[in-house]
Design a protein around this motif. Sequence first.
Motif, PDB file in Angstrom:
ATOM      1  N   GLN A   1       0.944  -1.464   0.029  1.00  0.00           N
ATOM      2  CA  GLN A   1       0.049  -0.298  -0.069  1.00  0.00           C
ATOM      3  C   GLN A   1       0.963   1.374  -0.471  1.00  0.00           C
ATOM      4  O   GLN A   1       0.478   2.337  -0.793  1.00  0.00           O
ATOM      5  CB  GLN A   1      -0.878   0.178   1.064  1.00  0.00           C
ATOM      6  N   TYR A   2       1.558   1.261   0.741  1.00  0.00           N
ATOM      7  CA  TYR A   2       2.973   2.094   0.782  1.00  0.00           C
ATOM      8  C   TYR A   2       4.145   2.225   0.169  1.00  0.00           C
ATOM      9  O   TYR A   2       4.508   1.449   0.922  1.00  0.00           O
ATOM     10  CB  TYR A   2       2.626   3.268   2.193  1.00  0.00           C
ATOM     11  N   GLU A   3       4.264   2.801  -0.568  1.00  0.00           N
ATOM     12  CA  GLU A   3       5.634   2.935  -1.122  1.00  0.00           C
ATOM     13  C   GLU A   3       7.367   3.221   0.118  1.00  0.00           C
ATOM     14  O   GLU A   3       8.273   2.723  -0.589  1.00  0.00           O
ATOM     15  CB  GLU A   3       6.521   3.648  -2.269  1.00  0.00           C
ATOM     16  N   ASP A   4       6.606   3.670   0.648  1.00  0.00           N
ATOM     17  CA  ASP A   4       7.638   4.060   2.140  1.00  0.00           C
ATOM     18  C   ASP A   4       7.865   3.996   3.069  1.00  0.00           C
ATOM     19  O   ASP A   4       8.615   3.629   4.194  1.00  0.00           O
ATOM     20  CB  ASP A   4       7.175   5.686   2.218  1.00  0.00           C
TER      21      ASP A   4
ATOM     22  N   VAL B   1       9.669   2.495   8.027  1.00  0.00           N
ATOM     23  CA  VAL B   1       9.142   3.729   7.188  1.00  0.00           C
ATOM     24  C   VAL B   1       9.616   4.824   6.653  1.00  0.00           C
ATOM     25  O   VAL B   1      10.571   4.889   8.248  1.00  0.00           O
ATOM     26  CB  VAL B   1       7.782   3.641   8.492  1.00  0.00           C
TER      27      VAL B   1
ATOM     28  N   GLU C   1       5.241  10.150   3.187  1.00  0.00           N
ATOM     29  CA  GLU C   1       3.883  10.210   3.332  1.00  0.00           C
ATOM     30  C   GLU C   1       2.704   9.062   3.930  1.00  0.00           C
ATOM     31  O   GLU C   1       2.087   9.281   3.511  1.00  0.00           O
ATOM     32  CB  GLU C   1       3.460  10.183   1.499  1.00  0.00           C
ATOM     33  N   VAL C   2       3.071   8.517   4.759  1.00  0.00           N
ATOM     34  CA  VAL C   2       2.650   7.440   4.956  1.00  0.00           C
ATOM     35  C   VAL C   2       1.798   8.058   6.301  1.00  0.00           C
ATOM     36  O   VAL C   2       2.945   8.576   6.821  1.00  0.00           O
ATOM     37  CB  VAL C   2       3.745   6.365   6.039  1.00  0.00           C
TER      38      VAL C   2
END
Length: 123
Positions: free
Chosen positions: A64-67, A82, A87-88
């Motif tokens: 879901q999150y690339e970071d 993270v 942008e999480v």
Amino acid sequence: MNYEWLDEYLLSKLGVTKDFKEEWEWDRYLLNGKMIAAICTDKTGKEIITLKCEPSFGEELRIQYEDIIPGYYMNKVHWNSVYLEGEVPDEVIKDMIDQSYELIFNKLSKKMQNEIRNGDKND
């Protein structure tokens, strides 16, 4: 760092202490000597927090999150990192912290769990 509240939130957990692992240059957050979180930089100098998660939850987050990436210098199944310039959402990181804490807390003996619950939060 986008998440200035991290240190305060981590230290608000019952029994959590903080130390600095000089040879790794990591700020570690510990519960009864077991790490629940680490804040450090990756090999490119980007600041990250590393947290323990249930494997399926961690995999879902990485999709879901690339970071969010597999744990930096940690077991890639159980730990996730993270990027703190990413942008999480705050709530996702708080959920990760809560889960990391619970995973470690639940592995402690019942006696130790009771001591943590009944004692000063930073003893």
